[in-house]
Design a protein around this motif. Sequence first.
Motif, PDB file in Angstrom:
ATOM      1  N   ASP A 124     -11.832  -7.527   3.181  1.00  0.00           N
ATOM      2  CA  ASP A 124     -11.767  -6.156   3.652  1.00  0.00           C
ATOM      3  C   ASP A 124     -12.663  -6.000   4.888  1.00  0.00           C
ATOM      4  O   ASP A 124     -13.830  -6.369   4.863  1.00  0.00           O
ATOM      5  CB  ASP A 124     -12.277  -5.257   2.500  1.00  0.00           C
ATOM      6  N   ARG A 387      -0.093  -2.855  -0.265  1.00  0.00           N
ATOM      7  CA  ARG A 387      -0.594  -2.645   1.103  1.00  0.00           C
ATOM      8  C   ARG A 387      -2.074  -3.014   1.139  1.00  0.00           C
ATOM      9  O   ARG A 387      -2.789  -2.859   0.143  1.00  0.00           O
ATOM     10  CB  ARG A 387      -0.344  -1.234   1.597  1.00  0.00           C
ATOM     11  N   TYR A 388      -2.498  -3.538   2.289  1.00  0.00           N
ATOM     12  CA  TYR A 388      -3.894  -3.946   2.435  1.00  0.00           C
ATOM     13  C   TYR A 388      -4.771  -2.710   2.503  1.00  0.00           C
ATOM     14  O   TYR A 388      -4.327  -1.667   2.985  1.00  0.00           O
ATOM     15  CB  TYR A 388      -4.068  -4.791   3.709  1.00  0.00           C
ATOM     16  N   SER A 389      -6.009  -2.859   2.029  1.00  0.00           N
ATOM     17  CA  SER A 389      -6.898  -1.693   2.012  1.00  0.00           C
ATOM     18  C   SER A 389      -7.124  -1.223   3.449  1.00  0.00           C
ATOM     19  O   SER A 389      -7.275  -2.031   4.359  1.00  0.00           O
ATOM     20  CB  SER A 389      -8.206  -2.053   1.314  1.00  0.00           C
ATOM     21  N   GLY A 390      -7.109   0.066   3.622  1.00  0.00           N
ATOM     22  CA  GLY A 390      -7.304   0.641   4.953  1.00  0.00           C
ATOM     23  C   GLY A 390      -6.014   0.722   5.745  1.00  0.00           C
ATOM     24  O   GLY A 390      -6.014   1.197   6.883  1.00  0.00           O
ATOM     25  N   SER A 391      -4.910   0.246   5.171  1.00  0.00           N
ATOM     26  CA  SER A 391      -3.642   0.310   5.923  1.00  0.00           C
ATOM     27  C   SER A 391      -2.649   1.167   5.129  1.00  0.00           C
ATOM     28  O   SER A 391      -2.614   1.129   3.902  1.00  0.00           O
ATOM     29  CB  SER A 391      -3.115  -1.112   6.110  1.00  0.00           C
ATOM     30  N   GLU A 392      -1.872   1.935   5.859  1.00  0.00           N
ATOM     31  CA  GLU A 392      -0.913   2.834   5.209  1.00  0.00           C
ATOM     32  C   GLU A 392       0.408   2.107   4.931  1.00  0.00           C
ATOM     33  O   GLU A 392       1.212   2.522   4.116  1.00  0.00           O
ATOM     34  CB  GLU A 392      -0.609   4.026   6.148  1.00  0.00           C
ATOM     35  N   GLU A 393       0.593   0.995   5.658  1.00  0.00           N
ATOM     36  CA  GLU A 393       1.899   0.339   5.623  1.00  0.00           C
ATOM     37  C   GLU A 393       2.028  -0.644   4.462  1.00  0.00           C
ATOM     38  O   GLU A 393       1.116  -1.451   4.226  1.00  0.00           O
ATOM     39  CB  GLU A 393       2.059  -0.442   6.920  1.00  0.00           C
ATOM     40  N   TYR A 394       3.146  -0.576   3.767  1.00  0.00           N
ATOM     41  CA  TYR A 394       3.382  -1.530   2.676  1.00  0.00           C
ATOM     42  C   TYR A 394       3.806  -2.871   3.257  1.00  0.00           C
ATOM     43  O   TYR A 394       4.720  -2.941   4.083  1.00  0.00           O
ATOM     44  CB  TYR A 394       4.461  -0.999   1.731  1.00  0.00           C
ATOM     45  N   LYS A 397       7.358  -4.673  -0.759  1.00  0.00           N
ATOM     46  CA  LYS A 397       7.946  -3.466  -1.351  1.00  0.00           C
ATOM     47  C   LYS A 397       8.861  -3.821  -2.516  1.00  0.00           C
ATOM     48  O   LYS A 397       9.762  -4.659  -2.365  1.00  0.00           O
ATOM     49  CB  LYS A 397       8.765  -2.718  -0.290  1.00  0.00           C
ATOM     50  N   THR A 433      -0.720  -3.041  -5.354  1.00  0.00           N
ATOM     51  CA  THR A 433      -0.994  -1.608  -5.220  1.00  0.00           C
ATOM     52  C   THR A 433      -0.172  -0.857  -6.271  1.00  0.00           C
ATOM     53  O   THR A 433      -0.639   0.088  -6.888  1.00  0.00           O
ATOM     54  CB  THR A 433      -0.612  -1.118  -3.799  1.00  0.00           C
TER      55      THR A 433
END
Length: 629
Positions: A124, A387-394, A397, A433
């Motif tokens: 992270d 999704r990676y922490s701090g990112s909104e994008e998956y 899926k 997630t």
Amino acid sequence: MKHKEKKLLPWREVYAINREALCLLYREYPRMFQSRFLFAVWEALSPYVGIYLSALIIDELATDRDPAALIKLVLVTLLTEALIALISSYFVTWRDSETAGFYYKYQQIFTKKLLDMDFASIDDSKTHERLSAIIEYQNSGGWGLFRLFISTQLLLQAVMTLVGGIALTVTLFTRKVPPEAGRLTVLNHPLFLAAIILVMVAVTYLAPALSNKAWSYFSLNAEEHRVSNRLFGFFSWLGYKQELAADVRIYRQDIICEKYNKDKTGMFGSKGFYAKLSRGPIGLFAAASSAVSVAFTGVAYIFVCLKAWAGAFGVGAVTQYIAAITKMSWGVSTLIEELGDMRNNASFMKMSLEFLAMPHTMRQGERPVEMPKGCAYEVEFKNVSFRYSGSEEYVLKNMNLKFRSGERIAVVGQNGSGKTTFIKLLCRLYDPTEGEILLNGINIREYDYLEYLGIFSVVFQDFRLFAFTLGQNVAAGARYDRNRAEACLRRAGFGERLNALDLGLDTYLYKELSEEGVDISGGEAQKIALARALYKDAPFVILDEPTAALDPIAEAEVYNHFNEIVGDKTAIYISHRLSSCRFCNDILVFHEGRLIQRGSHEQLLADGGNKYAQLWNAQAQYYKRRTRE
Ligand code: ADP
């Protein structure tokens, strides 16, 4: 740069932080603290013995001048001083031996934490930001846990100096001026004594308080300081970095550095922030502090001399009081300075303590992973999104898939389609997630974390080897089975190179730990990493782009012997080069984080204009064109 108004922490919090930090460091290095504390007490108290005995000698010289008494006093003083010197040197040696590798030991606390931390926390960017802030505050102003080693020692030394000093000066206040001193008997009046003590306390408080005020400018502006220090460090050390040497020359990046290095208005420049503060309030408070310190000694001297003049005590006592007061003045100012310093340092230690207390969110399960012999492993991804922490994008899926031990699975897809992330979830370097991953029907979170990690051998794309010997690298340990290590290297295609190495498995890789070490190519490193994965003998072997650095012949060798190499293990093979996955009977096609197709090479091609066929044709065309050229 805009400077925000900041405040020091309240005293209650300062106490709690310092206590917690001290307990933590003491737990790690009790003997180091014991040696430092004993040294501090000794250093504080032992000089008073000399002061007391010298006063007795001077008194004897000034009054009776009895030779027998003088000889006795001198002998006692000499013997005592010799004994003190002996014990002091013992304490110094003990402290120094316990303190050897002091900085290294301190670093170990962070190293242990980093090695023990969940991978997701390590990966992270916030963790790195926190760690680099801790290191940069340490390097730029000496702030943080490290400072506590010194400040606690000084604090204790100051307190003990005061205790010793008070013991030697009590009689200064209790010895009365005789009535024949006339007006000077006012020195006996309790109000006069109270006034003198008040002035001395006020003066001793004021000096360090002013000095702390001067220092607080550094701690309150530490954030800006740190950023500038980082820039300053980066630009001034650019020339030392071998890996940047070529680019610096080609693109003349030295010119950019010059701009930063010569900037006078920067944080540390002669017209910059600190220069202005130093010419202004920092300088003013520091100078005022020095002036007030001198006033303390002045007031004490006047009081002692007046009482001696009035006949309250003799010349021996004068030397005793003056010497004790001088030491006490150091004690009081050090005590207040260190308390102020501990307050300034508390917010930096808080950062370190919070970092060291970061929890293990991944280590919850206790279920053993070990399966009965002959029992198959079955893995299932159930609606997994990530999704990676701090990112909104998956990145992944709604992943749904199952596979069993012994299978040969290929994961293909364009760069960034989520292949490596899929592997990291499978190995539980991250938790999904959404959704869950099951091993034999049980959520993998329920298994003992380290045991679960143990069932995977992975060669990541960005794997690293260490500057140890070849054999130690393969076995990932200092003691190992040499025959097995050699067999794994040969299976991974490193046999010929191994034959050419005079020291065989004992050859050091790289030059860091041995001048005899060998430099290895990217392809050779990949083979060693593969051998390391085989040596681990885990039920799952995962190879992420394992042939990327190999030449075409070595690559073909890996494909041809793939079944032999991985034996009866479950093999997961990741590549964006489709031709290298044809031999796997089960191919998973990833696209933009989704599993869009699954089947054998023939089945997937037969499907017509789908993603796999598109990718296959695009890559096949490239090869055909290259062959024609
Ligand atoms: P592939 O292996 O198919 O090339 P990855 O799984 O490495 O794909 O990456 C998928 C996506 O996740 C990419 O967009 C990548 O930029 C992003 N990504 C990978 N690692 C991280 C990370 N540690 N933090 C944030 N994003 C990441």
